[in-house]
Scaffold this motif. Structure first.
Motif, mmCIF file in Angstrom:
data_model
loop_
_atom_site.group_PDB
_atom_site.id
_atom_site.type_symbol
_atom_site.label_atom_id
_atom_site.label_comp_id
_atom_site.label_asym_id
_atom_site.label_seq_id
_atom_site.Cartn_x
_atom_site.Cartn_y
_atom_site.Cartn_z
ATOM 1 N N GLY A 36 0.811 -1.214 0.000
ATOM 2 C CA GLY A 36 0.000 0.000 0.000
ATOM 3 C C GLY A 36 0.842 1.261 0.000
ATOM 4 N N ARG A 37 1.841 1.296 0.868
ATOM 5 C CA ARG A 37 2.712 2.480 0.912
ATOM 6 C C ARG A 37 3.475 2.640 -0.397
ATOM 7 N N LYS A 38 3.917 1.524 -0.980
ATOM 8 C CA LYS A 38 4.632 1.574 -2.266
ATOM 9 C C LYS A 38 3.723 2.145 -3.365
ATOM 10 N N GLN A 39 2.476 1.678 -3.395
ATOM 11 C CA GLN A 39 1.519 2.197 -4.378
ATOM 12 C C GLN A 39 1.292 3.688 -4.173
ATOM 13 N N TYR A 40 1.161 4.086 -2.915
ATOM 14 C CA TYR A 40 0.967 5.509 -2.586
ATOM 15 C C TYR A 40 2.140 6.341 -3.087
ATOM 16 N N GLN A 41 3.356 5.877 -2.838
ATOM 17 C CA GLN A 41 4.547 6.634 -3.250
ATOM 18 C C GLN A 41 4.641 6.755 -4.763
ATOM 19 N N GLU A 42 4.106 5.777 -5.473
ATOM 20 C CA GLU A 42 4.143 5.811 -6.938
ATOM 21 C C GLU A 42 3.064 6.726 -7.516
ATOM 22 N N SER A 43 1.876 6.695 -6.913
ATOM 23 C CA SER A 43 0.769 7.494 -7.446
ATOM 24 C C SER A 43 -0.381 7.524 -6.451
ATOM 25 N N HIS A 44 -0.875 8.725 -6.175
ATOM 26 C CA HIS A 44 -2.008 8.881 -5.259
ATOM 27 C C HIS A 44 -2.806 10.113 -5.662
ATOM 28 N N ILE A 45 -3.967 10.281 -5.059
ATOM 29 C CA ILE A 45 -4.744 11.491 -5.309
ATOM 30 C C ILE A 45 -3.918 12.690 -4.855
ATOM 31 N N GLU A 46 -3.892 13.682 -5.683
ATOM 32 C CA GLU A 46 -3.072 14.870 -5.409
ATOM 33 C C GLU A 46 -3.351 15.421 -4.007
ATOM 34 N N GLY A 47 -2.290 15.580 -3.215
ATOM 35 C CA GLY A 47 -2.417 16.149 -1.882
ATOM 36 C C GLY A 47 -2.766 15.158 -0.790
ATOM 37 N N ALA A 48 -2.978 13.881 -1.153
ATOM 38 C CA ALA A 48 -3.383 12.885 -0.155
ATOM 39 C C ALA A 48 -2.207 12.489 0.735
ATOM 40 N N TYR A 49 -2.516 12.231 1.989
ATOM 41 C CA TYR A 49 -1.553 11.678 2.952
ATOM 42 C C TYR A 49 -1.778 10.167 3.037
ATOM 43 N N TYR A 50 -0.808 9.466 3.613
ATOM 44 C CA TYR A 50 -0.934 8.011 3.735
ATOM 45 C C TYR A 50 -0.963 7.601 5.199
ATOM 46 N N ASP A 121 -16.372 7.023 -2.878
ATOM 47 C CA ASP A 121 -17.083 5.985 -3.619
ATOM 48 C C ASP A 121 -16.266 5.581 -4.852
ATOM 49 N N GLY A 122 -16.060 4.286 -5.009
ATOM 50 C CA GLY A 122 -15.276 3.815 -6.153
ATOM 51 C C GLY A 122 -13.782 3.778 -5.926
ATOM 52 N N GLY A 123 -13.331 4.352 -4.811
ATOM 53 C CA GLY A 123 -11.912 4.289 -4.463
ATOM 54 C C GLY A 123 -10.978 4.913 -5.485
ATOM 55 N N PHE A 124 -9.721 4.506 -5.413
ATOM 56 C CA PHE A 124 -8.689 5.093 -6.280
ATOM 57 C C PHE A 124 -8.934 4.749 -7.750
#
Length: 270
Positions: A36-50, A121-124
């Protein structure tokens, strides 16, 4: 916010740069805890924290208490403050697992007395399908002050479950998949089966395969709507939160979490 517990990608896109909105990525994999953290570091919703299920949303595992004990709430409050959460902030949580992990943060915030929290809703995947902005940039810490006000009556322990589960006004809900409930398969815990007297409402029924909430949640809970208390559990107190969300969407306010869940219960059976 049209629904206090669920927001659309369109709503979030319109409010993404609102200083009173904090977005939290909760993606996680029970089979690969670093994913999960690896996916976040690669791409996430702009401005999102993990926030990490194991490191942020749970406390260390003990002999009893289940695989994901509730976190230290002072520590979690500090983490929430560091990403800018205050009593005025709307928190939007998302994952890519049909709310399996984001709902844990949703429930924890509700439990800590914070009412302005919703799931995407619908997630990432739903966000990306709309071609909305993603980023690999890690946002800077923000300044907030989150003061928890715990709703302690929302959580029950094993002794309470034993004492109350067979009362006529209490419904005990097992949130796991049907084959795990029936004891036909147990991929994680050492003992298969369910708590005697529990009824099965699989958490994955709350959404469709794309991770969008299914309409008419109240129909799902018709047979328990008059119960004085609905005690919900799963394997470790995580996906049970999806059913607690479903109960809220159905207008049922009597849901409680057996936080240790089956992993706690069967630790006393070994």
């Amino acid at each position: 916010m049209p629904n206090p517990h669920i927001v659309s990608a369109n709503w979030l896109q319109e409010h993404l740069h609102d200083p009173q909105v904090v977005v939290v990525d909760c993606r996680f994999s029970l089979m690969d805890i670093a994913l999960g953290r690896k996916q976040y570091q690669e791409s996430h919703i702009e401005g999102a924290y993990y926030l990490d299920l194991n490191l942020d949303l749970s406390s260390p595992v003990q002999k009893h208490g289940g695989r994901h004990p509730l976190p230290d709430f002072e520590q979690l409050a500090t983490k929430l403050s560091q990403i800018g959460v205050t009593s005025e902030t709307t928190v939007v949580a998302y994952d890519d697992s049909r709310f399996a992990f984001a709902s844990r943060l949703w429930w924890l915030l509700c439990y800590m007395g914070h009412e302005r929290v919703a799931l995407l809703d619908g997630g990432f995947a739903g966000w990306k399908a709309q071609n909305y902005a993603t980023s690999s940039e890690i946002p800077h810490p923000r300044i907030g002050k989150f003061i928890p006000k715990l709703q302690t009556e929302w959580v029950v322990d094993i002794e309470t479950v034993k004492a109350r589960k067979d009362l006529p006004e209490v419904v005990l809900v097992d949130s796991r998949e049907g084959d795990r409930y029936r004891g036909e398969r147990e991929p994680i815990d050492p003992i298969a089966g369910h708590i005697e007297g529990a009824v099965n409402y699989p958490w994955m029924e709350v959404t469709n395969e794309q991770g969008f909430v299914v309409a008419n949640q109240s129909d799902r809970w018709r047979s328990v709507k008059n119960a004085e208390e609905v005690i919900v559990y799963c394997g470790s107190g995580v996906t049970a939160c999806v059913n607690l969300l479903s109960l809220k969407l159905a207008g049922i306010e009597t849901g409680k979490l057996y936080a240790g869940s089956w992993s706690d219960w069967c630790s006393y059976l070994e």
